[in-house]
Motif scaffolding. Structure first.
Motif, short mmCIF file in Angstrom:
data_model
loop_
_atom_site.label_atom_id
_atom_site.label_comp_id
_atom_site.label_asym_id
_atom_site.label_seq_id
_atom_site.Cartn_x
_atom_site.Cartn_y
_atom_site.Cartn_z
N GLN A 78 53.77 -16.99 -8.62
CA GLN A 78 53.06 -16.41 -9.77
C GLN A 78 51.69 -15.95 -9.28
N PRO A 79 51.55 -14.66 -9.02
CA PRO A 79 50.29 -14.16 -8.45
C PRO A 79 49.12 -14.33 -9.41
N ILE A 80 47.94 -14.37 -8.82
CA ILE A 80 46.70 -14.45 -9.59
C ILE A 80 45.99 -13.11 -9.45
N HIS A 81 45.66 -12.49 -10.56
CA HIS A 81 45.03 -11.18 -10.56
C HIS A 81 43.51 -11.36 -10.61
N ARG A 82 42.93 -11.53 -9.42
CA ARG A 82 41.50 -11.76 -9.30
C ARG A 82 40.69 -10.50 -9.63
N GLN A 83 39.50 -10.71 -10.15
CA GLN A 83 38.58 -9.60 -10.43
C GLN A 83 37.16 -10.02 -10.06
N ALA A 84 36.37 -9.06 -9.61
CA ALA A 84 34.97 -9.32 -9.27
C ALA A 84 34.14 -9.31 -10.55
N ILE A 85 34.01 -10.47 -11.19
CA ILE A 85 33.27 -10.58 -12.44
C ILE A 85 32.09 -11.54 -12.25
N ASN A 100 38.91 -15.81 -9.84
CA ASN A 100 40.21 -16.21 -10.37
C ASN A 100 40.22 -16.17 -11.89
N LEU A 101 39.07 -16.43 -12.50
CA LEU A 101 38.98 -16.39 -13.96
C LEU A 101 39.00 -14.97 -14.49
N GLY A 102 38.95 -13.99 -13.58
CA GLY A 102 39.16 -12.60 -13.98
C GLY A 102 40.58 -12.35 -14.46
N ASP A 103 41.50 -13.24 -14.10
CA ASP A 103 42.87 -13.21 -14.62
C ASP A 103 42.87 -13.91 -15.97
N PRO A 104 43.19 -13.22 -17.05
CA PRO A 104 43.12 -13.85 -18.38
C PRO A 104 44.06 -15.04 -18.55
N GLU A 105 45.06 -15.17 -17.69
CA GLU A 105 45.97 -16.31 -17.79
C GLU A 105 45.43 -17.58 -17.15
N VAL A 106 44.37 -17.44 -16.36
CA VAL A 106 43.80 -18.58 -15.65
C VAL A 106 42.68 -19.19 -16.49
N GLY A 107 42.77 -20.50 -16.75
CA GLY A 107 41.75 -21.17 -17.53
C GLY A 107 40.83 -22.04 -16.71
N ALA A 108 41.31 -22.52 -15.57
CA ALA A 108 40.50 -23.38 -14.70
C ALA A 108 40.93 -23.15 -13.26
N VAL A 109 39.99 -23.36 -12.35
CA VAL A 109 40.29 -23.14 -10.93
C VAL A 109 39.56 -24.18 -10.10
N SER A 110 40.29 -24.79 -9.18
CA SER A 110 39.75 -25.83 -8.32
C SER A 110 39.35 -25.25 -6.98
N ALA A 143 47.87 -27.45 -21.46
CA ALA A 143 48.46 -27.64 -22.78
C ALA A 143 48.06 -26.52 -23.74
N SER A 144 46.91 -25.90 -23.49
CA SER A 144 46.45 -24.79 -24.34
C SER A 144 47.13 -23.48 -23.99
N GLY A 145 47.92 -23.46 -22.91
CA GLY A 145 48.66 -22.25 -22.53
C GLY A 145 48.08 -21.48 -21.36
N SER A 146 47.06 -22.02 -20.71
CA SER A 146 46.45 -21.35 -19.56
C SER A 146 46.85 -22.02 -18.26
N ARG A 147 46.62 -21.32 -17.16
CA ARG A 147 46.96 -21.85 -15.83
C ARG A 147 45.76 -22.57 -15.22
N VAL A 148 46.06 -23.53 -14.36
CA VAL A 148 45.05 -24.18 -13.52
C VAL A 148 45.44 -23.91 -12.08
N VAL A 149 44.57 -23.24 -11.32
CA VAL A 149 44.94 -22.79 -9.98
C VAL A 149 43.99 -23.36 -8.94
N PHE A 150 44.34 -23.12 -7.69
CA PHE A 150 43.62 -23.65 -6.54
C PHE A 150 43.10 -22.49 -5.71
N GLU A 151 41.81 -22.51 -5.37
CA GLU A 151 41.21 -21.44 -4.57
C GLU A 151 40.72 -22.01 -3.23
#
Length: 376
Positions: free
Chosen positions: A36-43, A149-159, A230-238
């Protein structure tokens, strides 16, 4: 009776294989076959950096200086230092640091990290919360990499990734071996969906996804991301967002931290029983496999040792299992008696496996005896 013992042997065997080999292999295959790719953005959203600290005078100035090196617009960062009943000069040193972005919250009574996080975040102004501990040093690009990583609207948290440095003993090398194994699992979880937890040393979260956590929570770095999922967002690792820490050189240094962390998994069930529900917890299988079953592993090993010893003369597979367990025990003894062997991979793995399970057993006993875990 023999049939019952044999069934117990295979139950212990299969569960242990699942915990340490099967689940990591399954999650690795998921990451390769269904990534499941992460769509990063420079924000560059506004960021509130949260540091909850108890008696951190030896580290606070170096930490604030390190935060000043972050490659991120200075005017979009605020730094909140929550001093939890500090008896030293932590608050005074933070106030006198000279960075107008730093705001210090002082609490006379020691209430624990969770209470400080709740209070600090209630005053935070940033769109993104960056959690970090007082001791670790962050890479200058860490914040920018996390936020991308939070530039992807599906990502809610990133480690971020915690690197352990300064391995000088055989035990330290075994800790390093285990931590590398653990990070491979987290990376595969991220690539295939969401990780079960984050590194408390460094992670970022959308402000609107933060749920206040119960006072006394030990594993805020698991409970907070589980709420995000649980809220419907992803938690990913950077892996490019780096933090550095010094590793424990001897078991006595690691024991208290590890027992508290492992006992924290038991506390999670007490505080958030919904984590055990497959219908309410989207990461139920991962949570049970990665976190809870590891607490049972030492007891499964004892059951495996006992049943394989009883059946060794009747079944070849049981005799081979007993031989493997004996060989592992000898490697651990050799590693303790001959420290120069500590860097040999089989010894590193055996020592790491032994202490992981020893601490897991002690953690379960400690929690059963006293459910009021230490605040820090």
């Amino acid at each position: 009776m023999s049939t019952l013992i044999y069934a117990t042997y295979w139950t212990c065997t299969l569960l242990l294989i699942h915990i340490f080999i099967g689940y990591p292999a399954w999650i690795w295959l998921q990451a390769r076959l269904r990534p499941q790719p992460i769509h990063r953005q420079a924000i560059t959203p506004t960021v509130s950096i949260i540091i909850a600290v108890h008696d951190g005078a030896h580290y606070i100035q170096a930490k604030l200086a390190n935060l000043g090196t972050l490659a991120y617009p200075r005017d979009r960062i605020e730094i909140i230092v929550a001093c939890d009943g500090c008896r030293d000069a932590t608050a005074r040193l933070a106030e006198r640091f000279g960075d107008p972005r730093v705001r210090v919250l002082k609490y006379v009574a020691r209430r624990g990290k969770a209470a400080c996080l709740n209070d600090a975040i209630a005053t935070a102004q940033g769109e993104v919360l960056l959690f970090t501990d007082v001791r670790q040093k962050l890479a200058p690009i860490a914040l920018r990499e996390l936020v991308a990583n939070l530039g992807d609207p599906e990502v809610g948290a990133v480690s971020g990734e915690l690197l352990l440095a300064d391995a000088r003993t055989g035990f330290a090398h075994s800790v390093d071996a285990y931590w590398r194994y653990e990070k491979l699992i987290r990376y595969a979880e991220s690539q295939s969906g969401s990780t079960v937890g984050v590194s408390g040393a460094l992670y970022a979260l959308r402000r609107e996804l933060y749920w206040p956590i119960p006072h006394g929570t030990v594993l805020d770095d698991v409970l907070i991301p589980m709420h995000v999922v649980a809220s419907g967002s992803r938690v990913v690792f950077e892996p490019r967002a780096l933090a550095w820490d010094r590793m424990s050189q001897q078991p006595v240094e690691e024991r208290r931290r590890k027992i508290r962390t492992l006992a924290g998994n038991c506390q999670l069930i007490q505080l958030a029983p919904w984590l055990l529900s497959p219908w309410r917890n989207p990461l139920w299988f991962r949570f049970v496999s990665h976190k809870l079953l590891r607490l049972l592993a030492p007891w499964l090993l004892l059951g495996l040792a006992a049943t394989s010893a009883l059946l060794a003369t009747r079944h070849l597979v049981c005799a081979l299992t007993l031989a493997a367990l004996t060989a592992g025990a000898l490697l651990v003894i050799a590693g303790r008696l001959l420290p120069m062997l500590g860097r040999w991979l089989p010894v590193r793995l055996a020592v790491a496996f032994y202490y992981l399970n020893l601490f897991a057993a002690q953690a379960l006993i400690a929690f059963a005896r006293n459910r009021g875990l230490h605040l820090w």
